[in-house]
Enzyme design. Structure first.
Site, PDB file in Angstrom:
ATOM      1  N   GLU A 180       0.862  -1.188   0.000  1.00 16.36           N
ATOM      2  CA  GLU A 180       0.000   0.000   0.000  1.00 16.36           C
ATOM      3  C   GLU A 180       0.897   1.237   0.000  1.00 16.36           C
ATOM      4  O   GLU A 180       1.953   1.236   0.640  1.00 16.36           O
ATOM      5  CB  GLU A 180      -0.906  -0.012   1.235  1.00 16.36           C
ATOM      6  CG  GLU A 180      -1.854  -1.225   1.237  1.00 16.36           C
ATOM      7  CD  GLU A 180      -2.792  -1.264   2.442  1.00 16.36           C
ATOM      8  OE1 GLU A 180      -2.744  -0.338   3.275  1.00 16.36           O
ATOM      9  OE2 GLU A 180      -3.568  -2.234   2.538  1.00 16.36           O
ATOM     10  N   HIS A 190      -7.986   1.049   1.843  1.00 12.53           N
ATOM     11  CA  HIS A 190      -7.776   0.780   3.274  1.00 12.53           C
ATOM     12  C   HIS A 190      -8.520   1.814   4.144  1.00 12.53           C
ATOM     13  O   HIS A 190      -7.909   2.509   4.965  1.00 12.53           O
ATOM     14  CB  HIS A 190      -6.280   0.762   3.608  1.00 12.53           C
ATOM     15  CG  HIS A 190      -5.965   0.001   4.865  1.00 12.53           C
ATOM     16  ND1 HIS A 190      -4.785  -0.660   5.079  1.00 12.53           N
ATOM     17  CD2 HIS A 190      -6.688  -0.203   6.017  1.00 12.53           C
ATOM     18  CE1 HIS A 190      -4.778  -1.226   6.266  1.00 12.53           C
ATOM     19  NE2 HIS A 190      -5.940  -0.962   6.858  1.00 12.53           N
TER      20      HIS A 190
HETATM   21  N1  LIG Z   1      -9.508  -2.445   6.934  1.00 11.29           N
HETATM   22  C1  LIG Z   1      -9.276  -1.783   8.028  1.00 11.29           C
HETATM   23  O1  LIG Z   1      -9.221  -0.564   8.026  1.00 11.29           O
HETATM   24  C2  LIG Z   1      -9.093  -2.518   9.311  1.00 11.29           C
HETATM   25  C3  LIG Z   1      -9.529  -1.915  10.496  1.00 11.29           C
HETATM   26  C4  LIG Z   1      -9.361  -2.606  11.679  1.00 11.29           C
HETATM   27  C5  LIG Z   1      -8.751  -3.838  11.685  1.00 11.29           C
HETATM   28  N2  LIG Z   1      -8.325  -4.390  10.525  1.00 11.29           N
HETATM   29  C6  LIG Z   1      -7.708  -5.724  10.512  1.00 11.29           C
HETATM   30  O2  LIG Z   1      -8.665  -6.652  10.951  1.00 11.29           O
HETATM   31  C7  LIG Z   1      -8.035  -7.605  11.787  1.00 11.29           C
HETATM   32  C8  LIG Z   1      -9.048  -8.190  12.738  1.00 11.29           C
HETATM   33  O3  LIG Z   1      -9.466  -7.203  13.645  1.00 11.29           O
HETATM   34  P1  LIG Z   1     -10.203  -7.570  15.013  1.00 11.29           P
HETATM   35  O4  LIG Z   1     -10.242  -6.334  15.801  1.00 11.29           O
HETATM   36  O5  LIG Z   1     -11.462  -8.274  14.758  1.00 11.29           O
HETATM   37  O6  LIG Z   1      -9.128  -8.554  15.655  1.00 11.29           O
HETATM   38  P2  LIG Z   1      -9.340  -9.535  16.862  1.00 11.29           P
HETATM   39  O7  LIG Z   1      -7.987  -9.845  17.359  1.00 11.29           O
HETATM   40  O8  LIG Z   1     -10.370  -9.031  17.788  1.00 11.29           O
HETATM   41  O9  LIG Z   1      -9.933 -10.848  16.160  1.00 11.29           O
HETATM   42  C9  LIG Z   1      -9.201 -11.665  15.286  1.00 11.29           C
HETATM   43  C10 LIG Z   1      -9.751 -13.069  15.388  1.00 11.29           C
HETATM   44  O10 LIG Z   1      -9.067 -13.873  14.434  1.00 11.29           O
HETATM   45  C11 LIG Z   1      -8.848 -15.142  15.013  1.00 11.29           C
HETATM   46  N3  LIG Z   1      -7.774 -15.825  14.300  1.00 11.29           N
HETATM   47  C12 LIG Z   1      -6.440 -15.638  14.414  1.00 11.29           C
HETATM   48  N4  LIG Z   1      -5.788 -16.469  13.587  1.00 11.29           N
HETATM   49  C13 LIG Z   1      -6.733 -17.183  12.938  1.00 11.29           C
HETATM   50  C14 LIG Z   1      -6.675 -18.206  11.964  1.00 11.29           C
HETATM   51  N5  LIG Z   1      -5.516 -18.653  11.468  1.00 11.29           N
HETATM   52  N6  LIG Z   1      -7.837 -18.734  11.547  1.00 11.29           N
HETATM   53  C15 LIG Z   1      -9.032 -18.304  12.047  1.00 11.29           C
HETATM   54  N7  LIG Z   1      -9.138 -17.342  12.980  1.00 11.29           N
HETATM   55  C16 LIG Z   1      -8.002 -16.780  13.407  1.00 11.29           C
HETATM   56  C17 LIG Z   1      -8.526 -14.824  16.456  1.00 11.29           C
HETATM   57  O11 LIG Z   1      -8.696 -15.952  17.290  1.00 11.29           O
HETATM   58  C18 LIG Z   1      -9.522 -13.715  16.752  1.00 11.29           C
HETATM   59  O12 LIG Z   1     -10.730 -14.205  17.278  1.00 11.29           O
HETATM   60  C19 LIG Z   1      -6.934  -6.801  12.474  1.00 11.29           C
HETATM   61  O13 LIG Z   1      -5.870  -7.639  12.868  1.00 11.29           O
HETATM   62  C20 LIG Z   1      -6.509  -5.826  11.437  1.00 11.29           C
HETATM   63  O14 LIG Z   1      -5.424  -6.350  10.718  1.00 11.29           O
HETATM   64  C21 LIG Z   1      -8.485  -3.755   9.339  1.00 11.29           C
HETATM   65  O1  LIG Z   2      -5.870   3.544   9.976  1.00  3.95           O
HETATM   66  C1  LIG Z   2      -5.098   2.726   9.504  1.00  3.95           C
HETATM   67  O2  LIG Z   2      -4.131   3.029   8.798  1.00  3.95           O
HETATM   68  C2  LIG Z   2      -5.282   1.238   9.781  1.00  3.95           C
HETATM   69  C3  LIG Z   2      -6.693   0.801   9.949  1.00  3.95           C
HETATM   70  C4  LIG Z   2      -6.810  -0.672  10.276  1.00  3.95           C
HETATM   71  O3  LIG Z   2      -6.193  -1.469   9.334  1.00  3.95           O
HETATM   72  C5  LIG Z   2      -6.347  -1.033  11.655  1.00  3.95           C
HETATM   73  O4  LIG Z   2      -5.474  -1.891  11.792  1.00  3.95           O
HETATM   74  O5  LIG Z   2      -6.908  -0.479  12.591  1.00  3.95           O
END
Ligand SMILES: NC(=O)c1ccc[n+]([C@@H]2O[C@H](COP(=O)([O-])OP(=O)(O)OC[C@H]3O[C@@H](n4cnc5c(N)ncnc54)[C@H](O)[C@@H]3O)[C@@H](O)[C@H]2O)c1
Ligand SMILES: O=C(O)CC[C@@H](O)C(=O)O
Length: 469
Positions: free
Chosen positions: A317, A347
């Protein structure tokens, strides 16, 4: 007995390297006046608490990258720290140049704090990830060098969940394509392969903060929800955990990924997994770019196996906004752009005013608590240790923080050193190879503190010593 304001230590004594010549001030004090009238929420919560300082607050240097929200900047500036703010991330060489000088760095998902970068961060004591993901930081290297890392574990979860709900509807109705056609002047009224989402099955991979929040919204929209997670988790509503990823893929009409970036989740959706998916199903990925094998997705969409997809995250990215979504960035970018019924977003899953404002406050308050009081509650890479605040009626007390290798015999040696003083309270905990000890000692003067500091620094187990008062 010297008062707290009078105590002096050698320059750099409270930074994590004794030789640190950039350590702002040889004078350690509790400059209550530096808080002015705009005390941020965290500080205001404990009015009678003594404000512990690692050194004069105006000398604490903070670098905030990636457009950290104004709320976060306000909390940190309100402490009197020096805050440098940049809208974008930085290329590695510029990052190394800047990180050498700062005590605190705040980032989001784009800034890679690798061992190579952190090695240069000689004054750094703490990293704030103003987001959920912490995969961009070498957490082990940071812990091994006594650098705490904080994030915001759920302040943007709702925003991501709402985005995914929107994407499910948009994909089911091919809204992206219809809208693009209209933008190009084409009226194309079709119902072929456009569906309601009511009664369809949503398969959530990773049922954590986002996955579980999403399941509640999806059920409210009339969807059946199943989920797969490596941990056994309580099902919300009438959702159901399935035993294997293959079970989920074979049953779901919509598959959505919410797992962290880990070696185990790299390409966890690839050619084999697409073969397990139902023909005409949809894939959504708003987790991390490494989770989906994109060339395999392109194939699955071209063959008709997958009827639509939404991607918010990519293996590479860009550091800032601009016309960067090209094959120079990712070799398959043009292939993705040429597909039908695919939503490509930059993102933005967590990019709402609500989420960014809440994250700004939450992470910066954790940074303040760590810098000023040594509290590690919520740290993702160090043991969680906190002691109640010292109060104004304890003027000659100091807080000793000793981060050390988690090896036998250290506590005995540390307590031999602390044993010469009156230890009011103490807490210690360990996590993997690193242990974190915090002790409040009373009736100390300058000479004692200097001696204590030097003796702790002299132990072979030492990672970082800080003395706050
Ligand atoms: N697109 C965005 O802007 C954005 C925003 C927030 C988070 N995220 C991403 O989303 C991810 C998840 O966020 P969250 O807050 O729900 O995290 P979280 O830690 O609350 O939940 C992740 C879940 O995935 C499970 N997990 C881990 N490895 C696994 C596997 N191999 N198979 C199946 N399940 C598995 C864990 O047990 C957990 O329950 C973050 O790690 C982050 O990278 C992206
Ligand atoms: O704000 C960001 O750049 C990341 C957002 C999301 O992927 C996160 O991990 O919370």
């Amino acid at each position: 007995m010297a008062s707290a304001q009078d105590i002096k230590l050698p320059a750099g004594a409270l930074a994590h390297q004794v030789s640190l010549s950039t350590s702002p001030s040889a004078v350690l004090h509790s400059p209550l006046s530096s808080f002015g009238t705009s005390i941020p929420r965290a500080a205001a919560a404990s009015v009678s608490a003594k404000q512990l300082k690692p050194f004069a607050t105006e000398d604490v240097k903070i670098l905030l990258l990636e457009n950290v929200n104004q709320t976060g900047r306000d909390v940190l500036a309100g402490q009197g720290y020096q805050v440098e703010f940049l809208k974008t991330s930085l290329p590695e060489d510029e990052l190394i140049e800047k990180i050498r000088d700062v005590h605190v760095i705040g980032i989001r998902s784009k800034t890679k704090l690798t061992a190579r970068v952190l090695k240069e961060a000689r004054n750094l004591i703490v990293i704030g990830c103003f987001c959920i993901g912490t995969n961009q930081v070498d957490l082990k290297y940071a812990a091994d060098h006594g650098i705490a890392v904080f994030n915001s574990p759920f302040s943007n979860s709702r925003s991501v969940a709402e985005l995914v709900i929107a994407e499910i509807v948009v994909l089911a109705r091919q809204l992206g394509d219809r809208s693009n056609e209209m933008h190009n002047g084409t009226w194309n009224k079709v119902s072929n392969k456009c569906w309601e989402i009511r009664g369809k099955t949503l398969g959530i991979i990773g049922y954590g903060h986002i996955g579980s929040q999403l399941s509640v919204l999806a059920e409210a929209m009339g969807m059946n929800v199943i989920y797969y997670d490596v941990v056994n988790l309580m099902a919300m509503g009438t959702t159901r955990q399935v035993a294997t990823l293959e079970d989920l893929l074979g049953e779901a009409d919509f598959v959505t990924c919410h797992v962290p970036e880990l070696p185990e989740t790299e390409n966890m959706i690839g050619q084999k997994q697409f073969e397990h998916m139902k023909t005409g199903s949809y894939l959504i990925n708003a987790s991390r770019g490494s989770v989906v094998d994109i060339p395999a997705l392109v194939q699955a969409m071209r063959s008709g196996k997958v009827a639509g997809a939404a991607l918010d995250v990519y293996p590479n990215e860009p550091a800032g906004n601009g016309d960067y979504f090209t094959n120079d960035l990712n070799s398959w970018a043009a292939d993705l752009r040429g597909l039908k019924n695919i939503i490509l977003t930059p993102h933005i899953g967590g990019s709402t005013e609500e989420a960014q404002s809440a994250i700004g406050v939450e992470v910066s308050q954790a940074l303040v608590k760590y810098v000023n009081e040594g509290t590690t509650q919520g740290a993702v890479n160090l043991p969680e240790v906190a002691l109640r605040s010292l109060t104004m009626d304890q003027p000659n007390c100091a807080r000793v923080i000793y981060i050390h290798q988690n090896i036998p015999g250290v506590l005995r040696k540390v307590n031999e050193i602390l044993g010469d003083h009156n230890v009011d309270k103490q807490m210690t905990d360990s996590r993997d190879d690193v242990a974190y000890l915090m002790a409040d000692i009373s009736d100390v003067d300058t000479v004692m503190l200097k001696d204590l500091y030097e003796r702790l620094e002299g132990l072979s187990s030492r990672i970082m010593t800080r003395i706050l008062y």
